[in-house]
Design an enzyme around this catalytic site. Structure first.
Site, PDB file in Angstrom:
ATOM      1  N   GLU A   1      11.155   0.593   9.094  1.00 40.57           N
ATOM      2  CA  GLU A   1      11.810   1.648   8.313  1.00 40.57           C
ATOM      3  C   GLU A   1      13.330   1.645   8.438  1.00 40.57           C
ATOM      4  O   GLU A   1      14.057   1.947   7.489  1.00 40.57           O
ATOM      5  CB  GLU A   1      11.275   3.027   8.728  1.00 40.57           C
ATOM      6  CG  GLU A   1       9.867   3.344   8.249  1.00 40.57           C
ATOM      7  CD  GLU A   1       8.763   2.902   9.203  1.00 40.57           C
ATOM      8  OE1 GLU A   1       9.020   2.014  10.049  1.00 40.57           O
ATOM      9  OE2 GLU A   1       7.650   3.437   9.103  1.00 40.57           O
TER      10      GLU A   1
ATOM     11  N   ALA B   1       4.888   2.569   3.360  1.00 44.72           N
ATOM     12  CA  ALA B   1       5.023   3.565   2.287  1.00 44.72           C
ATOM     13  C   ALA B   1       5.485   2.864   1.011  1.00 44.72           C
ATOM     14  O   ALA B   1       6.116   1.802   1.079  1.00 44.72           O
ATOM     15  CB  ALA B   1       6.034   4.612   2.711  1.00 44.72           C
TER      16      ALA B   1
ATOM     17  N   GLU C   1       2.079   2.328  11.287  1.00 44.48           N
ATOM     18  CA  GLU C   1       1.846   3.701  11.771  1.00 44.48           C
ATOM     19  C   GLU C   1       0.401   4.127  11.510  1.00 44.48           C
ATOM     20  O   GLU C   1      -0.216   4.807  12.332  1.00 44.48           O
ATOM     21  CB  GLU C   1       2.840   4.654  11.109  1.00 44.48           C
ATOM     22  CG  GLU C   1       4.264   4.385  11.584  1.00 44.48           C
ATOM     23  CD  GLU C   1       5.272   5.261  10.899  1.00 44.48           C
ATOM     24  OE1 GLU C   1       5.619   4.940   9.752  1.00 44.48           O
ATOM     25  OE2 GLU C   1       5.684   6.270  11.481  1.00 44.48           O
TER      26      GLU C   1
ATOM     27  N   GLY D   1       4.913   2.302   7.508  1.00 48.37           N
ATOM     28  CA  GLY D   1       3.765   3.210   7.486  1.00 48.37           C
ATOM     29  C   GLY D   1       2.442   2.489   7.683  1.00 48.37           C
ATOM     30  O   GLY D   1       1.462   3.087   8.137  1.00 48.37           O
TER      31      GLY D   1
HETATM   32  C1  LIG Z   1       9.069   6.742   6.074  1.00 49.43           C
HETATM   33  C2  LIG Z   1       8.892   5.383   5.618  1.00 49.43           C
HETATM   34  C3  LIG Z   1       7.769   4.715   5.775  1.00 49.43           C
HETATM   35  C4  LIG Z   1       6.577   5.335   6.377  1.00 49.43           C
HETATM   36  C5  LIG Z   1       7.635   3.318   5.328  1.00 49.43           C
HETATM   37  O1  LIG Z   1       6.638   2.724   5.455  1.00 49.43           O
HETATM   38  S1  LIG Z   1       8.971   2.577   4.593  1.00 49.43           S
HETATM   39  C6  LIG Z   1       8.347   1.005   4.049  1.00 49.43           C
HETATM   40  C7  LIG Z   1       8.239   0.083   5.189  1.00 49.43           C
HETATM   41  N1  LIG Z   1       7.772  -1.204   4.725  1.00 49.43           N
HETATM   42  C8  LIG Z   1       8.539  -2.269   4.718  1.00 49.43           C
HETATM   43  O2  LIG Z   1       9.667  -2.269   5.134  1.00 49.43           O
HETATM   44  C9  LIG Z   1       7.908  -3.520   4.189  1.00 49.43           C
HETATM   45  C10 LIG Z   1       8.608  -3.951   2.935  1.00 49.43           C
HETATM   46  N2  LIG Z   1       7.991  -5.138   2.352  1.00 49.43           N
HETATM   47  C11 LIG Z   1       8.156  -6.352   2.884  1.00 49.43           C
HETATM   48  O3  LIG Z   1       8.758  -6.574   3.901  1.00 49.43           O
HETATM   49  C12 LIG Z   1       7.553  -7.488   2.107  1.00 49.43           C
HETATM   50  O4  LIG Z   1       7.416  -7.095   0.785  1.00 49.43           O
HETATM   51  C13 LIG Z   1       6.172  -7.932   2.645  1.00 49.43           C
HETATM   52  C14 LIG Z   1       6.368  -8.658   3.978  1.00 49.43           C
HETATM   53  C15 LIG Z   1       5.225  -6.790   2.798  1.00 49.43           C
HETATM   54  C16 LIG Z   1       5.568  -8.955   1.633  1.00 49.43           C
HETATM   55  O5  LIG Z   1       6.492 -10.008   1.447  1.00 49.43           O
HETATM   56  P1  LIG Z   1       6.289 -11.076   0.283  1.00 49.43           P
HETATM   57  O6  LIG Z   1       4.917 -11.565   0.282  1.00 49.43           O
HETATM   58  O7  LIG Z   1       7.405 -12.062   0.429  1.00 49.43           O
HETATM   59  O8  LIG Z   1       6.461 -10.293  -1.080  1.00 49.43           O
HETATM   60  P2  LIG Z   1       7.713  -9.527  -1.668  1.00 49.43           P
HETATM   61  O9  LIG Z   1       8.608  -9.052  -0.604  1.00 49.43           O
HETATM   62  O10 LIG Z   1       8.312 -10.346  -2.724  1.00 49.43           O
HETATM   63  O11 LIG Z   1       7.031  -8.249  -2.295  1.00 49.43           O
HETATM   64  C17 LIG Z   1       6.133  -8.372  -3.382  1.00 49.43           C
HETATM   65  C18 LIG Z   1       6.345  -7.198  -4.304  1.00 49.43           C
HETATM   66  O12 LIG Z   1       5.964  -6.009  -3.615  1.00 49.43           O
HETATM   67  C19 LIG Z   1       7.003  -5.079  -3.619  1.00 49.43           C
HETATM   68  N3  LIG Z   1       6.936  -4.328  -2.364  1.00 49.43           N
HETATM   69  C20 LIG Z   1       6.881  -4.831  -1.125  1.00 49.43           C
HETATM   70  N4  LIG Z   1       6.792  -3.864  -0.228  1.00 49.43           N
HETATM   71  C21 LIG Z   1       6.780  -2.716  -0.914  1.00 49.43           C
HETATM   72  C22 LIG Z   1       6.687  -1.359  -0.534  1.00 49.43           C
HETATM   73  N5  LIG Z   1       6.578  -0.991   0.744  1.00 49.43           N
HETATM   74  N6  LIG Z   1       6.710  -0.443  -1.504  1.00 49.43           N
HETATM   75  C23 LIG Z   1       6.802  -0.789  -2.800  1.00 49.43           C
HETATM   76  N7  LIG Z   1       6.894  -2.068  -3.231  1.00 49.43           N
HETATM   77  C24 LIG Z   1       6.870  -3.006  -2.283  1.00 49.43           C
HETATM   78  C25 LIG Z   1       8.263  -5.911  -3.726  1.00 49.43           C
HETATM   79  O13 LIG Z   1       9.315  -5.162  -4.225  1.00 49.43           O
HETATM   80  C26 LIG Z   1       7.809  -6.997  -4.668  1.00 49.43           C
HETATM   81  O14 LIG Z   1       7.825  -6.493  -5.968  1.00 49.43           O
HETATM   82  P3  LIG Z   1       8.989  -6.871  -6.965  1.00 49.43           P
HETATM   83  O15 LIG Z   1      10.238  -6.239  -6.417  1.00 49.43           O
HETATM   84  O16 LIG Z   1       9.080  -8.364  -6.942  1.00 49.43           O
HETATM   85  O17 LIG Z   1       8.564  -6.285  -8.251  1.00 49.43           O
END
Ligand SMILES: C/C=C(\C)C(=O)SCCNC(=O)CCNC(=O)[C@H](O)C(C)(C)COP(=O)(O)OP(=O)(O)OC[C@H]1O[C@@H](n2cnc3c(N)ncnc32)[C@H](O)[C@@H]1OP(=O)(O)O
Length: 719
Positions: free
Chosen positions: A123, A61, A103, A100
């Site tokens: 999550e 998400a 999922e 998500g």
């Molecule tokens: C209910 C809830 C539900 C259904 C959910 O899904 S909650 C979200 C679950 N997802 C996560 O926990 C994954 C979160 N992201 C990561 O673990 C990592 O970003 C990654 C492994 C996906 C990629 O890692 P990497 O290549 O090292 O890059 P960064 O971590 O630096 O991320 C790059 C920029 O993307 C932004 N980001 C990452 N994930 C999300 C997200 N899910 N939503 C919005 N933005 C996201 C991250 O913040 C970085 O941006 P900046 O902060 O640098 O601007």
């Protein structure tokens, strides 16, 4: 958004397109809904593949949407529609499938993953639970114990483990989308009755109640007050005990309580703060995106005590060639053995070969002549460090970066001992250095942006969360720790016990209370520093003036314990008693309690009762107040830097978001009021005097934490 195309004549290919991680934003969800509709409505399409662009399936998400009014199609019916489709849908998982994202893949009928892909229901790490059916589908697919493990920890699994668990159907080393398309062609027209996970019966463990009770107990213990892991257990229990539709209702109910909780906000703040600290800046205007790091291939570590050994291991594990220097014979022999052992244990855990050949050992400092970067980790003594830096400056080749692992000393003064002060920065590791994630990169007024950029990049290579901070006594972490430790001692003088203080802090979420932590680190460490500062006066004079040193309140309690040889765990006695030297279980010590009573009598202190609230306010608000001073002085660029240092280096409970975030949640006006109250009650404790910046932030309407940087800039410009 998501793009729909037709490939291999009959396969509908849906590509998620939302860089950088294909998060499921409102627009992306709408795109998927539209693309699925097109695929299912196209008579030429016999099967469907869902993939993500740029080598990543989906990061889940869109976390940025959480604090806003969420619009667009919800995830649950979207995933349900995919599962209900009468054409087979295959998820092609490259890069990551998290939250998500996984999922969504579980709603597909088949999953093909690249061998390098990582999957996880993450999550819980954001204070939430997998509320797009994850808590109901995963246990049905892989069983309750395995699902509980994944969902309550949020851990990432490799494609190989996912295959073993039954999460994915195929793992490939080739192009994942091509393989998924082939797979989709092979299953076109086949019955999907056995492929819809929501219709599976959940494998029911023989004694559900006993299993969940045991799991709940374990989760409560490790959660340290975090509520999301507990809600995750409750949701999985619903999968094991209720029909799917009722389980989904329970999942939504539990999610609703988490979604608006302060803990979810704190954890999501930490997620973004961890990324924000990588975008460092210095007061000079130098920044992460305009400063080019130099590549470091060969590094040296000077001094192979506890810290030096950990640093050498961390460097070798990051693939660097390391020259490890120790001049003392006994320490040299011992260190070589210890370092090899540490690398072998680490390699065993990771299932790799230990990088033993990466390290060469020497007893001669001349061995560092050709390295690109040196990390000095000798004993914490300025005269000794001065000498080492003078030597390094003449021995090392032109351009070698000279770093110090000092935890408090003046980096600029060390820089002044060298010919090229611009090459000097602090790299402050935390013990054990090969394990702890935090690295404070300390820049002095003369450190070049390139030196900072290089140290930050090296930290990243070592898997650290690196935070760039300015130079002052104790930098950020240890500077803030001082008033915290001091308050804890004053509380003891006034009537508290180590058990009361530690109990309050552990209930707040710290892994260890302040006294248990001091016993673990060794009480002699602080004693030596206080001696160096001229604060220690042996003997125990009575009366209030005996507790004033250098014009401010001072507690000699720690010194008195050290005088008795009570250095903590290593001597079997400190603030607690241990079964033997080196034991870890802290026990109540009657001696300590009589000692405290005697001390109070001698100093004419009447012990008073105090509650956990006072313990928390005095210890935490004193620490937070120093955090505001650090912001005011420009030592930390923003509250995120301080919070990440505390979460990663000082076991501050992540679900409370770090000290500065916590202050914003409590309310700055309340923090100010309580500090004013305690300062009035204890005018001889300068740390309790509210910092000007805090006053000014309150006066400007207590902006939320993400606006502080801007507010501080504005306040500075008004001075
Ligand atoms: C209910 C809830 C539900 C259904 C959910 O899904 S909650 C979200 C679950 N997802 C996560 O926990 C994954 C979160 N992201 C990561 O673990 C990592 O970003 C990654 C492994 C996906 C990629 O890692 P990497 O290549 O090292 O890059 P960064 O971590 O630096 O991320 C790059 C920029 O993307 C932004 N980001 C990452 N994930 C999300 C997200 N899910 N939503 C919005 N933005 C996201 C991250 O913040 C970085 O941006 P900046 O902060 O640098 O601007």
């Amino acid at each position: 958004m998501a793009q729909f195309t037709r490939v291999s004549r009959s396969v509908g290919l849906i590509t998620l397109q939302n860089p950088p991680v294909n998060a499921l934003s409102a627009v992306t969800r709408q795109g998927i809904v539209d693309a699925v509709k097109s695929a299912l409505g196209d008579p030429k399409v016999k099967s469907v593949v869902i993939c993500g662009q740029n080598g990543i399936f989906c990061g889940g998400a869109d976390i940025k949407e959480f604090g806003t009014n969420i619009t667009g199609p919800p995830l649950v019916p979207m995933i349900h529609a995919i599962e209900a489709s009468n054409k087979p849908v295959v998820a092609a998982i490259e890069g990551s499938a998290f939250g998500g994202g996984l999922e969504l893949a579980l709603g597909c009928h088949y999953r093909v993953a690249h061998s390098k892909a990582k999957l996880g229901l993450t999550e819980v790490t954001l204070g939430l639970l997998p509320a797009a059916g994850g808590t109901q589908r995963l246990p049905r697919l892989i069983g309750v114990p395995a699902a509980l493990n994944l969902i309550t920890t949020g851990r990432h699994v490799t494609a190989a483990e996912a295959l073993q668990l039954g999460i994915v159907d195929q793992v490939t080393d080739h192009n994942t989308v091509d393989e998924a398309v082939k797979f989709a062609l092979s299953v076109a027209g086949k019955s999907l009755d056995a492929r819809r996970i929501s219709t599976y019966p959940c494998p029911r463990p023989s004694d559900v109640d006993a299993l969940f009770e045991e799991v709940m107990q374990k989760v409560r213990q490790s959660a340290r007050g975090a509520i999301a892991p507990i809600a995750c257990v409750q949701a999985v229990r619903a999968a094991a005990t209720l029909p799917y539709s009722q389980g989904m209702e329970r999942e939504q109910e539990l999610m609703a309580t988490l979604f608006t909780s302060g803990q979810a906000r704190a954890l999501q703040y930490c997620f973004f703060a961890q990324r924000a600290v990588g975008r460092w800046s210095m007061p000079s205007g130098a920044r992460w995106d305009t400063s080019k790091p130099r590549s470091i291939r060969k590094a040296a570590v000077i001094g192979l005590g506890t810290m030096g050994r950990g640093i050498a291991v961390a460097l070798a594990q990051a693939g660097l060639s390391v020259v490890a220097v120790e001049t003392q014979e006994k320490q040299f022999t011992e260190a070589k053995k210890m370092v090899s052992g540490m690398m072998e244990r680490g390699a065993k855990r990771r299932g790799t070969a230990p990088p033993l050949d990466k390290i060469t050992y020497s007893q001669n400092i001349q061995a560092v002549a050709d390295v690109d970067l040196v990390i000095e980790a000798v004993f914490e003594d300025m005269a000794l460090k001065e000498k080492v830096f003078q030597q390094l400056s003449t021995i090392c080749k032109q351009g070698t970066f000279l770093c110090t692992n000092t935890s408090a000393l003046d980096v600029d003064h060390l820089a002044s001992q060298t010919r090229n002060p611009e090459l000097v920065v602090g790299m402050h590791f935390f013990a054990p250095a090969h394990v702890m994630k935090l690295l404070e990169v300390v820049y002095g007024p003369r450190s070049s942006p390139q030196a900072v950029a290089t140290a930050m990049q090296l930290g990243k290579k070592m898997g650290k969360v690196s935070v760039a901070v300015g130079n002052c006594r104790g930098f950020v972490g240890n500077r803030m720790l001082k008033p915290y430790l001091e308050q804890a001692l004053f509380l003891l003088e006034e009537g508290a016990t180590p058990e009361l203080v530690d109990g309050a802090l552990e209930e707040f979420g710290f892994a260890l209370g302040v006294f248990k932590m001091s016993d673990l680190s060794g009480l002699d460490v602080g004693w030596k520093i206080r001696k160096g500062d001229g604060l220690v006066e042996p003997g125990l004079a009575s009366g209030p003036s005996a507790r004033i040193r250098q014009g401010r309140r001072y507690s000699p309690l720690g010194d008195l314990l050290c005088e008795q040889g009570r250095f903590g765990q290593k001597t079997g006695q400190g603030w607690y008693r241990y079964d033997k030297p080196g034991s870890r279980v802290a026990r109540y010590d009657p001696w300590l309690h009589s000692f405290l009573e005697e001390y109070r009598t001698q100093h004419g202190i009447v012990a008073r009762r105090m509650d956990q609230q006072e313990v928390l306010e005095r210890c935490l608000y004193a620490l937070i107040n120093e955090g505001f001073r650090i912001l005011e002085d420009g030592i930390a660029a923003g509250p995120e830097d301080i919070d990440i240092i505390y979460v990663f280096g000082y076991s501050w409970p992540r679900h409370r978001g770090g000290p500065m975030f916590y202050a914003s949640m409590v309310g700055l006006a309340k923090v100010l009021k309580r500090l004013e109250h305690y300062h009035q009650a204890h005018p001889d404790i300068p740390y309790m005097q509210p910092c000007n910046l805090l006053r000014r932030l309150v006066a400007s309407g207590s902006p939320p934490v993400h606006k502080w940087k801007e507010a501080i800039k504005k306040l500075r410009s008004q001075l």
